[in-house]
Design a protein around this motif. Structure first.
Motif, mmCIF file in Angstrom:
data_model
loop_
_atom_site.group_PDB
_atom_site.id
_atom_site.type_symbol
_atom_site.label_atom_id
_atom_site.label_comp_id
_atom_site.label_asym_id
_atom_site.label_seq_id
_atom_site.Cartn_x
_atom_site.Cartn_y
_atom_site.Cartn_z
ATOM 1 N N LYS A 1 -11.907 -0.815 -3.519
ATOM 2 C CA LYS A 1 -12.943 -1.539 -4.263
ATOM 3 C C LYS A 1 -13.902 -0.563 -4.944
ATOM 4 N N ASP A 2 -14.281 0.502 -4.221
ATOM 5 C CA ASP A 2 -15.175 1.513 -4.801
ATOM 6 C C ASP A 2 -14.562 2.116 -6.054
ATOM 7 N N ILE A 3 -13.292 2.443 -5.973
ATOM 8 C CA ILE A 3 -12.622 3.026 -7.150
ATOM 9 C C ILE A 3 -12.678 2.028 -8.307
ATOM 10 N N ALA A 4 -12.355 0.763 -7.992
ATOM 11 C CA ALA A 4 -12.365 -0.269 -9.031
ATOM 12 C C ALA A 4 -13.743 -0.338 -9.705
ATOM 13 N N ALA A 5 -14.777 -0.379 -8.859
ATOM 14 C CA ALA A 5 -16.138 -0.504 -9.395
ATOM 15 C C ALA A 5 -16.501 0.700 -10.256
ATOM 16 N N SER A 6 -16.025 1.903 -9.842
ATOM 17 C CA SER A 6 -16.413 3.118 -10.571
ATOM 18 C C SER A 6 -15.878 3.110 -12.010
ATOM 19 N N TYR A 7 -14.813 2.289 -12.258
ATOM 20 C CA TYR A 7 -14.309 2.207 -13.640
ATOM 21 C C TYR A 7 -14.708 0.881 -14.300
ATOM 22 N N GLY A 8 -15.622 0.192 -13.682
ATOM 23 C CA GLY A 8 -16.127 -1.055 -14.283
ATOM 24 C C GLY A 8 -15.246 -2.258 -14.024
ATOM 25 N N PHE A 9 -14.258 -2.159 -13.125
ATOM 26 C CA PHE A 9 -13.389 -3.309 -12.812
ATOM 27 C C PHE A 9 -14.151 -4.270 -11.905
ATOM 28 N N ALA A 10 -13.853 -5.547 -12.056
ATOM 29 C CA ALA A 10 -14.531 -6.546 -11.222
ATOM 30 C C ALA A 10 -14.087 -6.420 -9.775
ATOM 31 N N THR A 11 -15.062 -6.514 -8.845
ATOM 32 C CA THR A 11 -14.690 -6.501 -7.422
ATOM 33 C C THR A 11 -14.934 -7.870 -6.810
ATOM 34 N N ASP A 12 -15.649 -8.699 -7.545
ATOM 35 C CA ASP A 12 -15.875 -10.061 -7.084
ATOM 36 C C ASP A 12 -14.939 -10.961 -7.898
ATOM 37 N N MET A 13 -13.910 -11.504 -7.235
ATOM 38 C CA MET A 13 -12.869 -12.225 -7.966
ATOM 39 C C MET A 13 -13.411 -13.493 -8.638
ATOM 40 N N ALA B 1 -16.436 -13.877 -9.946
ATOM 41 C CA ALA B 1 -17.103 -13.459 -11.187
ATOM 42 C C ALA B 1 -16.051 -13.118 -12.252
ATOM 43 N N TYR B 2 -14.964 -12.504 -11.792
ATOM 44 C CA TYR B 2 -13.903 -12.108 -12.729
ATOM 45 C C TYR B 2 -13.247 -13.335 -13.356
ATOM 46 N N LYS B 3 -12.968 -14.329 -12.514
ATOM 47 C CA LYS B 3 -12.290 -15.537 -13.021
ATOM 48 C C LYS B 3 -13.179 -16.291 -14.008
ATOM 49 N N GLU B 4 -14.505 -16.268 -13.737
ATOM 50 C CA GLU B 4 -15.409 -16.980 -14.620
ATOM 51 C C GLU B 4 -15.501 -16.306 -15.987
ATOM 52 N N ASN B 5 -15.414 -14.977 -15.977
ATOM 53 C CA ASN B 5 -15.609 -14.274 -17.241
ATOM 54 C C ASN B 5 -14.696 -13.042 -17.343
ATOM 55 N N PRO B 6 -13.411 -13.259 -17.445
ATOM 56 C CA PRO B 6 -12.470 -12.131 -17.389
ATOM 57 C C PRO B 6 -12.665 -11.112 -18.509
ATOM 58 N N ASP B 7 -13.153 -11.583 -19.658
ATOM 59 C CA ASP B 7 -13.282 -10.661 -20.792
ATOM 60 C C ASP B 7 -14.389 -9.638 -20.603
ATOM 61 N N ALA B 8 -15.250 -9.883 -19.606
ATOM 62 C CA ALA B 8 -16.366 -8.942 -19.387
ATOM 63 C C ALA B 8 -15.905 -7.678 -18.659
ATOM 64 N N PHE B 9 -14.645 -7.688 -18.162
ATOM 65 C CA PHE B 9 -14.158 -6.526 -17.377
ATOM 66 C C PHE B 9 -12.843 -5.996 -17.952
ATOM 67 N N PRO B 10 -12.560 -4.709 -17.734
ATOM 68 C CA PRO B 10 -11.233 -4.193 -18.131
ATOM 69 C C PRO B 10 -10.138 -4.719 -17.196
ATOM 70 N N GLY B 11 -10.514 -5.232 -16.058
ATOM 71 C CA GLY B 11 -9.551 -5.759 -15.074
ATOM 72 C C GLY B 11 -10.295 -6.024 -13.791
ATOM 73 N N SER B 12 -9.534 -6.288 -12.718
ATOM 74 C CA SER B 12 -10.199 -6.550 -11.442
ATOM 75 C C SER B 12 -9.649 -5.605 -10.377
ATOM 76 N N VAL B 13 -10.220 -5.740 -9.181
ATOM 77 C CA VAL B 13 -9.763 -4.883 -8.081
ATOM 78 C C VAL B 13 -8.275 -5.120 -7.799
ATOM 79 N N SER B 14 -7.807 -6.310 -8.105
ATOM 80 C CA SER B 14 -6.382 -6.539 -7.796
ATOM 81 C C SER B 14 -5.474 -5.745 -8.743
ATOM 82 N N ASP B 15 -5.960 -5.441 -9.956
ATOM 83 C CA ASP B 15 -5.169 -4.563 -10.839
ATOM 84 C C ASP B 15 -5.104 -3.154 -10.262
ATOM 85 N N VAL B 16 -6.233 -2.745 -9.696
ATOM 86 C CA VAL B 16 -6.271 -1.401 -9.116
ATOM 87 C C VAL B 16 -5.317 -1.333 -7.914
ATOM 88 N N ALA B 17 -5.372 -2.380 -7.090
ATOM 89 C CA ALA B 17 -4.464 -2.408 -5.931
ATOM 90 C C ALA B 17 -3.005 -2.449 -6.389
#
Ligand code: GLU
Length: 550
Positions: free
Chosen positions: A484-496, A498-514
């Motif tokens: 999750k820390d790695i995801a956050a450090s690149y601006g990826f959403a860690t709160d799913m 928040a990500y689902k509500e506004n996917p365009d605000a992030f380059p991806g989510s923690v699940s992409d990193v995983a």
């Protein structure tokens, strides 16, 4: 003795002339093979394959029904080998029938190559020549059979004429040339050494219809037979028709289950039983297995469909219980419902009913088999599945067998892949597919697809960062917090959420990193829990695979 130019005395003389050495009578065999001593309602069933070496789904389909009906009623299920046609005989075919059906858990109470009761044997038709001849001799003496001297050319000629006149082909009525031979003519031909077969003298007209109760199809209309079928061939071996009547009578079969392709022979069989003075068994003609091919339903064919051969399922490593369970869904219309209600019930606990067998073509569908198979395998313990894989690999996949040597490791892998408790995963279809599914747990078979999400440079950064803080000793939670820390450090959403509500605000989510990590370590996108996998693979292997991707 209608239409018979021979007198009673001539019939008897002819029987004696043709079979002087046959001294045993039908009465002798009736005594030799007495009624079976079975409880009320017990059914005696059999399968009667020809030893051609090709054992197919239809055989298992019939055998399964036969076996259930016999065992459920405390009757007898036996194996008879119909080897009257030597041209089709293949060495080792009988052993193959027994071992293939044995693989699917089908065993016989009596019959060829079994230790069961031999009272009603021998169970190879070739060994029963004298029995058949005793009955042929009797039919001859009764004027119900006669020798026929027609050659293959004669028969061709008859067929050709019938074709021209648009008549049903066959040896009947006025076309049955030898039916009307006088005693002197017959004797003359016999003395000249003319080859002959023995034919039944049909009493039917080929027109009259009667109603017959088939155990599966219900009431069907049958047209009386009028053909003088061959009952004994020129080599002294009976035809299927005749051997069927004699054997099923003397072996006291109560129910003959067979494919509906035999329906057209039923009038001949019923006439034979009547002629011989036997009570006919019950018959059930079951639908043939069909498949959808290019949108149309057709019979499974030996030539076109490899899945018709039972060997196909063994080779691919389908669990026998899976194939059997699936066939049960085709055999009895209420089985599936029962199975849903009794998910842990044994097949033997289901009340099989012949009345619930389908009347028209049963659709055999591999994707459905696969579904059933997944459920059946998910109910095995990891240990049971391991044993099954090992046995299959031992027969078909020696390289995989070597990988299975570390039983403790493989059991842990299976525990993980199959899931614990009630939440069992349904991933495994068959053993050959398991080789694929399990490939990334072994370096020898690790062939990553590397179908990564995200762009190559961000991937490399994620993987490099991961290795910097990776500690094998971390528990699952700590491990995930780091991801999750790695995801956050690149601006990826860690709160799913928040990500689902506004996917365009992030380059991806923690699940992409995983996912990037998952593909690096396993080569696949769909796997069980990644932390658990890395625990099983060990630090060295996991790190090496990630490094290779960087
Ligand atoms: N020998 C036959 C076959 O190959 C047996 C049919 C029957 O069950 O009577 O299918």
């Amino acid at each position: 003795m209608s239409n018979n130019p021979l007198t009673q005395a001539q019939c008897e003389a002819l029987a004696e002339k043709l079979f002087p050495k046959i001294t045993k009578t039908p009465e002798y065999y009736a005594e030799l093979y007495p009624e079976r001593n079975l409880p009320e309602g017990a059914q005696v069933t059999r399968i009667a394959p020809s030893p051609t070496g090709f054992i197919h789904l239809g055989n298992l389909f019939s055998a399964l029904a036969d076996e259930r009906i016999a065992r459920q009623s405390k009757g007898v299920f036996y194996l008879r080998i119909e080897d009257t046609d030597l041209k089709r005989k293949v060495d080792g075919a009988v052993e193959a029938v027994i071992s293939t059906l044995g693989y699917f858990g089908i065993t016989f109470d009596e019959g060829a190559e079994t230790d069961g009761d031999q009272t009603y044997g021998p169970f190879y038709q070739r060994q029963r020549e004298l029995v058949y001849k005793a009955y042929v001799k009797r039919l001859l003496a009764q004027g119900l059979a006669y020798p026929c001297f027609c050659t293959a050319e004669d028969l061709d000629e008859i067929r050709e004429k019938q074709r021209e006149l648009k008549l049903t082909p066959g040896y009947y009525g006025e076309w049955a040339r030898c039916r009307g031979l006088s005693y002197d003519e017959i004797v003359k031909k016999l003395d000249a050494g003319t080859p002959y077969v023995i034919r039944m003298r049909s009493a039917g007209d080929g027109v009259q219809k009667y109603v017959f109760r088939d155990s599966i199809k219900g009431e069907i209309s049958v047209t009386a037979n009028n053909r003088d079928e061959v009952i004994l061939k020129s080599d002294g071996i009976p035809t299927y028709h005749f051997a069927h009547a004699i054997d099923d009578h003397l072996m006291h079969t109560t129910l003959v289950l067979r494919g509906e392709e035999w329906l057209s022979s039923l009038p001949i069989h019923l006439e034979l039983f009547r002629m011989l003075g036997f009570k006919a068994p019950k018959y059930g003609h079951h639908a043939q297995l069909m498949k959808i091919d290019n949108g149309t339903k057709r019979k499974l064919s030996k030539r076109k469909d490899p899945e018709l051969a039972l060997e196909y399922y063994r080779k691919l490593g389908y669990h026998p219980l899976a194939v059997k369970t699936y066939l049960m869904t085709l055999l009895n219309s209420n089985f599936e419902e029962w199975w849903l209600k009794n998910p842990d019930g044994k097949l033997e606990d289901f009340k099989f009913s012949i009345g619930k067998m389908g009347q028209s073509g049963a659709l055999f569908d591999i994707p459905k088999l696969d579904d059933v198979s997944k459920t059946v395998i998910s109910k095995l313990t990891s240990e049971e599945f391991y044993d099954f894989l090992l046995e299959w690999a031992n027969n078909y996949e020696p390289d995989f067998e070597k990988l299975l040597a570390d039983k403790e490791y493989v059991i842990k892998v299976l525990d993980l892949c199959m899931g614990a408790g009630k939440k069992r995963r349904k991933d495994f279809v068959c053993a050959s597919q398991a080789v694929e599914l399990l490939s990334y747990y072994f370096d020898e078979t690790f062939k990553p697809e590397r179908d990564f999400p995200l762009t190559p440079d961000i991937r490399a950064k994620i993987l490099t960062d991961f290795l910097k803080t990776y500690d094998y000793a971390d528990d699952g939670q700590t491990w995930f917090a780091k991801v999750k820390d790695i995801a956050a450090s690149y601006g990826f959403a860690t709160d799913m959420r928040a990500y689902k509500e506004n996917p365009d605000a992030f380059p991806g989510s923690v699940s992409d990193v995983a996912e990037v990590l998952r593909v690096a370590v396993t080569g696949h996108r769909n796997t069980p829990d990644l932390w658990s996998i890395m625990q099983l693979l060990g630090k060295e292997r996991s790190v090496a695979r990630i490094k290779e991707c960087i």
